[in-house]
Design an enzyme around this catalytic site. Structure first.
Site, mmCIF file in Angstrom:
data_model
loop_
_atom_site.group_PDB
_atom_site.id
_atom_site.type_symbol
_atom_site.label_atom_id
_atom_site.label_comp_id
_atom_site.label_asym_id
_atom_site.label_seq_id
_atom_site.Cartn_x
_atom_site.Cartn_y
_atom_site.Cartn_z
ATOM 1 N N ARG A 40 7.231 -3.616 -7.924
ATOM 2 C CA ARG A 40 6.324 -4.572 -8.569
ATOM 3 C C ARG A 40 6.924 -5.151 -9.832
ATOM 4 N NH1 ARG A 40 1.499 -0.330 -8.370
ATOM 5 N NH2 ARG A 40 3.317 0.860 -8.989
ATOM 6 N N LYS A 62 -3.479 16.133 -5.990
ATOM 7 C CA LYS A 62 -4.252 14.931 -6.321
ATOM 8 C C LYS A 62 -5.514 14.876 -5.470
ATOM 9 C CE LYS A 62 -1.289 11.014 -7.585
ATOM 10 N NZ LYS A 62 -0.803 9.759 -6.987
ATOM 11 N N SER A 85 -3.449 1.050 -6.411
ATOM 12 C CA SER A 85 -4.695 1.639 -5.900
ATOM 13 C C SER A 85 -5.495 2.244 -7.048
ATOM 14 C CB SER A 85 -4.399 2.725 -4.869
ATOM 15 O OG SER A 85 -3.729 2.186 -3.775
ATOM 16 N N HIS A 123 0.135 -3.368 -0.691
ATOM 17 C CA HIS A 123 0.749 -2.574 0.384
ATOM 18 C C HIS A 123 0.903 -3.421 1.649
ATOM 19 C CE1 HIS A 123 -1.333 1.020 -1.692
ATOM 20 N NE2 HIS A 123 -0.040 1.230 -1.835
HETATM 21 O O1 PNS Z 1 1.800 5.634 -3.323
HETATM 22 P P1 PNS Z 1 2.596 6.569 -4.193
HETATM 23 O O2 PNS Z 1 1.720 7.732 -4.653
HETATM 24 O O3 PNS Z 1 3.270 5.859 -5.334
HETATM 25 O O4 PNS Z 1 3.762 7.155 -3.264
HETATM 26 C C1 PNS Z 1 4.693 8.111 -3.734
HETATM 27 C C2 PNS Z 1 5.302 8.850 -2.530
HETATM 28 C C3 PNS Z 1 4.188 9.507 -1.713
HETATM 29 C C4 PNS Z 1 6.045 7.869 -1.657
HETATM 30 C C5 PNS Z 1 6.284 9.940 -3.064
HETATM 31 O O5 PNS Z 1 5.616 10.764 -3.969
HETATM 32 C C6 PNS Z 1 6.871 10.777 -1.937
HETATM 33 O O6 PNS Z 1 7.797 10.356 -1.280
HETATM 34 N N1 PNS Z 1 6.283 11.983 -1.701
HETATM 35 C C7 PNS Z 1 6.670 12.859 -0.617
HETATM 36 C C8 PNS Z 1 7.229 14.183 -1.114
HETATM 37 C C9 PNS Z 1 8.715 14.036 -1.410
HETATM 38 O O7 PNS Z 1 9.514 13.755 -0.530
HETATM 39 N N2 PNS Z 1 9.061 14.211 -2.696
HETATM 40 C C10 PNS Z 1 10.422 14.049 -3.189
HETATM 41 C C11 PNS Z 1 10.696 12.594 -3.557
HETATM 42 S S1 PNS Z 1 12.357 12.356 -4.045
#
Ligand code: PNS
Length: 162
Positions: A90, A41, A127, A17
């Site tokens: 990644r 979660k 993570s 990150h």
């Molecule tokens: O670190 P992560 O868990 O891979 O991040 C994923 C994250 C938090 C960036 C993604 O789940 C997200 O954008 N969540 C916010 C809710 C949202 O906008 N959902 C619709 C995505 S198209």
């Protein structure tokens, strides 16, 4: 002011990150690091702890703002006038889901997503993997900022003692 957001769960922030946030901080005037709250979660760290660790490890870049958000990422962007989401890629395996989210977010609000290739040093890093390896006694000290590593070791010990 050119603004971008680096969103994620950051449970906890890793060197992978940091690599993306640091590179974003060189491209934009202000980089918002958004800790997205996922109510389904259970995290290893509370959202406040994650924010504190991000501030501690990224503060020296000088143009980072860290906040949590519990709704749609596009709403976070709209409320702050952020036109760009920065995501680290990644490996090819990340691409399918990231593309779906990028297209959905663009369709919802017009916000753009820019993909930054992760440093090969961290292409395997997540993570969840770090937490699993550390919980089973593996050494992950080279994958985390030192402050995060010591908090993770402490948290695992606290959980074991419960
Ligand atoms: O670190 P992560 O868990 O891979 O991040 C994923 C994250 C938090 C960036 C993604 O789940 C997200 O954008 N969540 C916010 C809710 C949202 O906008 N959902 C619709 C995505 S198209």
């Amino acid at each position: 002011m050119r603004r971008a957001v680096c969103p994620g769960s950051f449970d906890p922030i890793t060197n992978g990150h940091l690599d993306i946030i640091e590179r974003a901080s060189k491209l934009y005037d202000v980089v918002h690091v958004a800790v997205l709250i996922n109510r389904n979660k259970q995290g290893m760290f509370t959202v406040d702890e994650r924010i504190a660790l991000i501030e501690e490890t990224c503060g020296h870049y000088g143009n980072i703002e860290v906040e949590s958000h519990s709704g749609l990422l596009v709403d976070f962007c709209r409320d702050r006038g952020i036109p760009a989401i920065i995501k680290g890629l990644r490996a090819v395996s990340d691409f399918d889901y990231e593309l779906q989210m990028a297209q959905m977010n663009h369709g919802l609000s017009g916000v753009e997503t820019l993909f930054v290739p992760t440093s090969p040093t961290y292409s395997f890093l997540s993570s969840s993997l770090v937490k699993e390896v550390a919980s089973l006694g593996g050494d992950v000290s080279h994958l985390l900022p030192p402050a995060v590593h010591s908090r993770l070791v402490e948290r695992i010990a606290e959980r074991r003692a419960q």
